[in-house]
Design a protein around this motif. Structure first.
Motif, PDB file in Angstrom:
ATOM      1  N   LEU A 140       9.493  -8.191   5.688  1.00 19.85           N
ATOM      2  CA  LEU A 140       8.545  -7.089   5.539  1.00 19.85           C
ATOM      3  C   LEU A 140       7.124  -7.640   5.503  1.00 19.85           C
ATOM      4  CD1 LEU A 140       8.860  -4.023   5.229  1.00 19.85           C
ATOM      5  CD2 LEU A 140       8.679  -4.335   2.758  1.00 19.85           C
ATOM      6  N   GLU A 143       3.637  -1.943   0.971  1.00 15.28           N
ATOM      7  CA  GLU A 143       4.708  -2.213   1.929  1.00 15.28           C
ATOM      8  C   GLU A 143       6.096  -1.862   1.401  1.00 15.28           C
ATOM      9  OE1 GLU A 143       3.739  -6.290   0.022  1.00 15.28           O
ATOM     10  OE2 GLU A 143       2.661  -4.507   0.685  1.00 15.28           O
ATOM     11  N   ASP A 144       6.259  -1.803   0.072  1.00 14.84           N
ATOM     12  CA  ASP A 144       7.568  -1.480  -0.497  1.00 14.84           C
ATOM     13  C   ASP A 144       7.798   0.020  -0.657  1.00 14.84           C
ATOM     14  OD1 ASP A 144       8.561  -4.143  -0.845  1.00 14.84           O
ATOM     15  OD2 ASP A 144       7.174  -4.384  -2.515  1.00 14.84           O
ATOM     16  N   PRO A 186       8.812   3.538   0.381  1.00 15.51           N
ATOM     17  CA  PRO A 186       9.597   4.100   1.496  1.00 15.51           C
ATOM     18  C   PRO A 186       8.768   4.949   2.452  1.00 15.51           C
ATOM     19  CG  PRO A 186      10.820   4.307  -0.550  1.00 15.51           C
ATOM     20  CD  PRO A 186       9.446   3.806  -0.923  1.00 15.51           C
ATOM     21  N   SER A 244       7.467   3.266   5.530  1.00 13.33           N
ATOM     22  CA  SER A 244       8.458   2.806   6.499  1.00 13.33           C
ATOM     23  C   SER A 244       8.213   3.415   7.875  1.00 13.33           C
ATOM     24  CB  SER A 244       9.863   3.177   6.009  1.00 13.33           C
ATOM     25  OG  SER A 244      10.832   2.979   7.019  1.00 13.33           O
ATOM     26  N   TRP A 245       8.728   2.743   8.888  1.00 13.89           N
ATOM     27  CA  TRP A 245       8.688   3.255  10.259  1.00 13.89           C
ATOM     28  C   TRP A 245       9.371   4.615  10.362  1.00 13.89           C
ATOM     29  CZ3 TRP A 245      13.476   4.291  12.214  1.00 13.89           C
ATOM     30  CH2 TRP A 245      14.556   3.677  11.569  1.00 13.89           C
ATOM     31  N   ARG A 286      12.846  -5.343   3.052  1.00 15.42           N
ATOM     32  CA  ARG A 286      12.918  -4.384   4.159  1.00 15.42           C
ATOM     33  C   ARG A 286      14.175  -3.528   4.041  1.00 15.42           C
ATOM     34  NH1 ARG A 286      10.775  -3.157   8.876  1.00 15.42           N
ATOM     35  NH2 ARG A 286       9.518  -5.048   9.113  1.00 15.42           N
ATOM     36  N   ARG A 340      13.625  -0.914   1.237  1.00 14.33           N
ATOM     37  CA  ARG A 340      12.615   0.097   1.567  1.00 14.33           C
ATOM     38  C   ARG A 340      13.102   1.045   2.650  1.00 14.33           C
ATOM     39  NH1 ARG A 340       7.419  -0.896   5.258  1.00 14.33           N
ATOM     40  NH2 ARG A 340       9.148  -0.764   6.754  1.00 14.33           N
ATOM     41  N   ASP A 341      13.620   0.481   3.737  1.00 14.02           N
ATOM     42  CA  ASP A 341      14.005   1.325   4.866  1.00 14.02           C
ATOM     43  C   ASP A 341      15.285   2.109   4.583  1.00 14.02           C
ATOM     44  OD1 ASP A 341      11.761   0.484   6.146  1.00 14.02           O
ATOM     45  OD2 ASP A 341      12.766  -0.830   7.576  1.00 14.02           O
ATOM     46  N   ALA A 367      14.053   5.024   2.739  1.00 14.15           N
ATOM     47  CA  ALA A 367      13.336   5.911   3.657  1.00 14.15           C
ATOM     48  C   ALA A 367      14.313   6.755   4.476  1.00 14.15           C
ATOM     49  CB  ALA A 367      12.443   5.083   4.583  1.00 14.15           C
TER      50      ALA A 367
END
Length: 273
Positions: free
Chosen positions: A56, A64-65, A67, A70-71, A227, A230-231, A234
């Motif tokens: 990440l 960055e953490d 959600p 996230s992308w 990552r 987080r993802d 998300a």
């Protein structure tokens, strides 16, 4: 190197760019010119670069953490850039298929230790028979053994291999030495599946989200933990916002089942291998 120090991040990106340039040169070399040893080195490099790409990236605001960063919620055109190397494993392995058996035999002791079958074990699984029925029905795959027929044969090609991989991976005990087994899922990412992810198709999101949930079982792994967590969160948030389990008829029932499986993924315990 500390990601919070600008000079360290610049140095990191510089060396990453050099590694990727060399990797690209190797990709442009025909397999016959590489030979077995060259193919072994190329796929080992691909795996190591994939680990780096999966980490990440640091953000100055520390978000960055979150959600929501996230992308999954992004509208940037390059939001799936982090997946480019991972999704490239599939066409790369296909193009090098004449060398693959020996390469897997070469990589298994490196990645899993001597005496371990590693990816050779997972490659045995080619049938939907190990995939839960609720998955098959919701993804509308063709499987005559349970009387499930599909009007679109492409569904099996797009989703089938990845689902078979997931069905096997969830049965594996989540000890640190087995984490790279999970990379086989990335090798199964069909080009159309990446397109569906880009457009936030709920089935594609669930599929990747379930894999991320399985990856959450591995605590403290520097290149994947943040990552994955987080993802995974998300994807959960996004799919819950769609109220999929409230859909009419059996579709809603199947979604209710597989959404519960998504919730349970980080807590699954499997067998020793």
């Amino acid at each position: 190197m500390s990601p919070g120090i600008l000079q360290h991040r610049i140095a990191e990106h510089f060396y990453q760019s050099l590694a990727i340039q060399d990797f690209q040169k190797a990709l442009e070399t025909p397999g016959k010119s590489l030979g077995q040893q060259g193919v072994n080195a190329l796929l080992l490099a691909a795996l190591l670069l994939n680990m780096i790409a999966f980490t990440l990236p640091h953000q100055d605001n520390g978000a960055e953490d979150d959600p929501k960063s996230s992308w999954v919620f992004s509208f940037r055109e390059d939001r799936l850039g982090w997946l480019a190397l991972q999704a490239g494993l599939r066409p790369l392995s296909i193009s090098l298929s004449p060398y693959l058996d020996k390469t897997v035999a070469f990589l298994d002791p490196i990645m899993f230790g001597h005496g371990k079958a590693g990816w050779r074990e997972i490659r045995k699984f080619q049938s939907l028979s190990i995939v839960p029925e609720s998955w098959i029905r919701e993804f509308k795959l063709k499987n005559e053994s349970i009387g499930c027929k599909s009007n679109n044969a492409d569904q099996n090609e797009i989703f089938g291999p990845a689902m078979i991989a997931l069905a096997h991976l969830r049965s594996i005990h989540s000890q640190q030495s087995t984490i790279l087994f999970n990379w086989v899922f990335l090798i199964k990412i069909h080009g159309d599946l990446k397109y569906l992810l880009y457009n936030r198709d709920e089935r594609a999101l669930w599929l990747l989200g379930y894999w991320l949930g399985l990856m959450c079982r591995y605590d403290g792994v520097w290149w994947c933990e943040r990552r994955a967590r987080r993802d995974y969160e998300a994807v959960r948030i996004r799919l819950h916002e769609l109220h999929l389990s409230e859909r009419a008829g059996v579709d809603g029932l199947y979604w209710k089942d597989i959404m519960q499986e998504l919730e349970d993924a980080p807590a699954l315990t499997g067998r020793e291998i």
